[in-house]
Scaffold this motif. Structure first.
Motif, PDB file in Angstrom:
ATOM      1  N   LYS A  23      43.960  31.724  -7.643  1.00 37.17           N
ATOM      2  CA  LYS A  23      42.819  32.280  -8.374  1.00 37.17           C
ATOM      3  C   LYS A  23      42.733  33.797  -8.207  1.00 37.17           C
ATOM      4  O   LYS A  23      42.642  34.538  -9.174  1.00 37.17           O
ATOM      5  CB  LYS A  23      41.533  31.619  -7.894  1.00 37.17           C
ATOM      6  N   ARG A  24      42.734  34.265  -6.979  1.00 39.00           N
ATOM      7  CA  ARG A  24      42.723  35.706  -6.697  1.00 39.00           C
ATOM      8  C   ARG A  24      43.269  35.913  -5.294  1.00 39.00           C
ATOM      9  O   ARG A  24      43.193  35.036  -4.435  1.00 39.00           O
ATOM     10  CB  ARG A  24      41.327  36.297  -6.821  1.00 39.00           C
ATOM     11  N   HIS A  25      43.812  37.079  -5.060  1.00 42.06           N
ATOM     12  CA  HIS A  25      44.482  37.370  -3.798  1.00 42.06           C
ATOM     13  C   HIS A  25      43.662  38.348  -2.956  1.00 42.06           C
ATOM     14  O   HIS A  25      42.986  39.237  -3.493  1.00 42.06           O
ATOM     15  CB  HIS A  25      45.876  37.954  -4.062  1.00 42.06           C
ATOM     16  N   LEU A  26      43.751  38.172  -1.640  1.00 43.07           N
ATOM     17  CA  LEU A  26      43.012  39.009  -0.700  1.00 43.07           C
ATOM     18  C   LEU A  26      43.980  39.957   0.003  1.00 43.07           C
ATOM     19  O   LEU A  26      44.955  39.527   0.618  1.00 43.07           O
ATOM     20  CB  LEU A  26      42.295  38.148   0.338  1.00 43.07           C
ATOM     21  N   ILE A  27      43.680  41.247  -0.091  1.00 44.64           N
ATOM     22  CA  ILE A  27      44.488  42.285   0.549  1.00 44.64           C
ATOM     23  C   ILE A  27      43.648  42.903   1.662  1.00 44.64           C
ATOM     24  O   ILE A  27      42.543  43.398   1.415  1.00 44.64           O
ATOM     25  CB  ILE A  27      44.870  43.392  -0.450  1.00 44.64           C
ATOM     26  N   SER A  28      44.146  42.882   2.891  1.00 48.15           N
ATOM     27  CA  SER A  28      43.400  43.493   3.995  1.00 48.15           C
ATOM     28  C   SER A  28      43.970  44.868   4.326  1.00 48.15           C
ATOM     29  O   SER A  28      45.184  45.048   4.415  1.00 48.15           O
ATOM     30  CB  SER A  28      43.438  42.600   5.236  1.00 48.15           C
ATOM     31  N   ILE A  29      43.083  45.823   4.489  1.00 41.47           N
ATOM     32  CA  ILE A  29      43.440  47.188   4.902  1.00 41.47           C
ATOM     33  C   ILE A  29      42.843  47.401   6.287  1.00 41.47           C
ATOM     34  O   ILE A  29      41.623  47.421   6.457  1.00 41.47           O
ATOM     35  CB  ILE A  29      42.878  48.244   3.922  1.00 41.47           C
ATOM     36  N   VAL A  30      43.702  47.564   7.280  1.00 40.74           N
ATOM     37  CA  VAL A  30      43.287  47.593   8.681  1.00 40.74           C
ATOM     38  C   VAL A  30      43.624  48.954   9.293  1.00 40.74           C
ATOM     39  O   VAL A  30      44.638  49.561   8.961  1.00 40.74           O
ATOM     40  CB  VAL A  30      44.016  46.487   9.488  1.00 40.74           C
ATOM     41  N   GLY A  31      42.783  49.403  10.216  1.00 40.89           N
ATOM     42  CA  GLY A  31      43.068  50.645  10.920  1.00 40.89           C
ATOM     43  C   GLY A  31      41.957  51.001  11.875  1.00 40.89           C
ATOM     44  O   GLY A  31      40.889  50.385  11.876  1.00 40.89           O
ATOM     45  N   THR A  32      42.202  51.987  12.690  1.00 40.69           N
ATOM     46  CA  THR A  32      41.218  52.448  13.662  1.00 40.69           C
ATOM     47  C   THR A  32      40.080  53.188  12.962  1.00 40.69           C
ATOM     48  O   THR A  32      40.197  53.539  11.780  1.00 40.69           O
ATOM     49  CB  THR A  32      41.869  53.414  14.669  1.00 40.69           C
ATOM     50  N   PRO A  33      38.975  53.433  13.664  1.00 40.57           N
ATOM     51  CA  PRO A  33      37.941  54.306  13.099  1.00 40.57           C
ATOM     52  C   PRO A  33      38.565  55.655  12.729  1.00 40.57           C
ATOM     53  O   PRO A  33      39.338  56.223  13.491  1.00 40.57           O
ATOM     54  CB  PRO A  33      36.941  54.463  14.249  1.00 40.57           C
ATOM     55  N   GLY A  34      38.246  56.130  11.541  1.00 44.99           N
ATOM     56  CA  GLY A  34      38.768  57.427  11.121  1.00 44.99           C
ATOM     57  C   GLY A  34      40.179  57.404  10.568  1.00 44.99           C
ATOM     58  O   GLY A  34      40.744  58.461  10.270  1.00 44.99           O
ATOM     59  N   SER A  35      40.754  56.226  10.384  1.00 41.80           N
ATOM     60  CA  SER A  35      42.129  56.154   9.883  1.00 41.80           C
ATOM     61  C   SER A  35      42.217  56.305   8.366  1.00 41.80           C
ATOM     62  O   SER A  35      43.305  56.413   7.813  1.00 41.80           O
ATOM     63  CB  SER A  35      42.784  54.831  10.308  1.00 41.80           C
ATOM     64  N   GLY A  36      41.083  56.294   7.697  1.00 39.90           N
ATOM     65  CA  GLY A  36      41.084  56.497   6.245  1.00 39.90           C
ATOM     66  C   GLY A  36      41.094  55.219   5.435  1.00 39.90           C
ATOM     67  O   GLY A  36      41.537  55.207   4.285  1.00 39.90           O
ATOM     68  N   LYS A  37      40.581  54.139   6.005  1.00 40.99           N
ATOM     69  CA  LYS A  37      40.612  52.844   5.320  1.00 40.99           C
ATOM     70  C   LYS A  37      39.853  52.861   3.994  1.00 40.99           C
ATOM     71  O   LYS A  37      40.336  52.328   2.994  1.00 40.99           O
ATOM     72  CB  LYS A  37      40.008  51.765   6.232  1.00 40.99           C
ATOM     73  N   SER A  38      38.666  53.446   3.993  1.00 41.39           N
ATOM     74  CA  SER A  38      37.851  53.464   2.771  1.00 41.39           C
ATOM     75  C   SER A  38      38.531  54.261   1.668  1.00 41.39           C
ATOM     76  O   SER A  38      38.600  53.812   0.512  1.00 41.39           O
ATOM     77  CB  SER A  38      36.468  54.044   3.065  1.00 41.39           C
ATOM     78  N   THR A  39      39.031  55.434   2.018  1.00 44.49           N
ATOM     79  CA  THR A  39      39.725  56.272   1.037  1.00 44.49           C
ATOM     80  C   THR A  39      40.952  55.558   0.494  1.00 44.49           C
ATOM     81  O   THR A  39      41.183  55.501  -0.718  1.00 44.49           O
ATOM     82  CB  THR A  39      40.140  57.608   1.669  1.00 44.49           C
ATOM     83  N   PHE A  40      41.745  54.999   1.397  1.00 50.12           N
ATOM     84  CA  PHE A  40      42.956  54.302   0.993  1.00 50.12           C
ATOM     85  C   PHE A  40      42.625  53.116   0.089  1.00 50.12           C
ATOM     86  O   PHE A  40      43.279  52.903  -0.940  1.00 50.12           O
ATOM     87  CB  PHE A  40      43.722  53.817   2.222  1.00 50.12           C
ATOM     88  N   SER A  41      41.610  52.341   0.454  1.00 49.10           N
ATOM     89  CA  SER A  41      41.238  51.162  -0.320  1.00 49.10           C
ATOM     90  C   SER A  41      40.814  51.529  -1.736  1.00 49.10           C
ATOM     91  O   SER A  41      41.203  50.874  -2.714  1.00 49.10           O
ATOM     92  CB  SER A  41      40.102  50.415   0.381  1.00 49.10           C
ATOM     93  N   ASN A  42      40.030  52.599  -1.852  1.00 51.74           N
ATOM     94  CA  ASN A  42      39.563  53.015  -3.173  1.00 51.74           C
ATOM     95  C   ASN A  42      40.687  53.601  -4.016  1.00 51.74           C
ATOM     96  O   ASN A  42      40.711  53.421  -5.239  1.00 51.74           O
ATOM     97  CB  ASN A  42      38.416  54.017  -3.036  1.00 51.74           C
TER      98      ASN A  42
END
Length: 209
Positions: A23-42
């Motif tokens: 149906k749909r796939h889940l992609i996890s973006i993992v990293g330490t605080p400040g690693s840029g997860k939000s920026t990378f995800s967007n």
């Protein structure tokens, strides 16, 4: 920075190999605080949108325990550690994402330092859901169950000294004095970063900064 076209092309090649009948796939973006997860995800969301895929981003931070609960547990100073999240609630959401239609998820407002319920709508017609958070691969009880739900897991690998610089900039932006920010980083953020680095399960893709 790691959010360049080559990295996204690599991710896309992995995504193309995933089963088509899901149906749909889940992609996890993992990293330490400040690693840029939000920026990378967007940025990944924008990249996939150009490929005509429908996506949404969910942040694990929406499952922060409320400050009143943290105070009662003497954990307020450790906010952001894995003990300060509602892992059971988060795991329940992840399970629902695999099989249910329109779903509402919480969002964490950093300015107000509070989680807001039902702030993100996950629609039925999405191709990919990008989930970003510190502990999505954590090898701890209950947390370790998350890995089985990731169709693709991506770890953002950033040097610890660079992390400290980014975190200092973050906390100064949110009104902390330099001394307050450095204390917060040393007594909490770096401890959490080491937990992630030392106790995370292997990701499908590691992207270095």
């Amino acid at each position: 920075m790691y959010q360049n076209e080559n990295n996204f092309n690599l991710i896309f090649k992995h995504l193309q190999k995933l089963p088509k009948n899901k149906k749909r796939h889940l992609i996890s973006i993992v990293g330490t605080p400040g690693s840029g997860k939000s920026t990378f995800s967007n940025e990944l969301l924008k990249y996939l949108a150009k490929k005509d895929y429908k996506c949404e981003v969910i942040a694990m931070d929406g499952f922060h325990l409320d400050n009143r609960i943290l105070e009662s547990k003497n954990l307020l100073s450790r906010k952001g550690s894995y003990e300060t999240f509602d892992i059971n609630g988060f795991l329940s959401l992840i399970k629902r994402l695999q099989k249910e239609g329109n779903i509402l998820a919480p969002l964490f407002n950093r300015e107000q330092d509070i989680s807001i319920a039902a702030a993100v709508e996950i629609k039925n017609d999405l191709d990919f859901i990008i989930i970003e958070g510190n502990y999505l691969l954590l090898n701890r009880p209950t947390w370790c169950k998350l890995k089985e739900y990731w169709d693709l897991s991506i770890m953002l690998d950033v040097d610890i000294k660079e992390i400290e610089k980014r975190l200092l900039k973050r906390w100064l932006y949110y009104g902390y004095t330099k001394d307050e920010a450095l204390k917060k980083i040393k007594s909490n953020d770096i401890l959490n970063s080491k937990e992630i680095i030392e106790n995370s399960l292997k990701a499908d893709i590691v992207i270095k900064n």
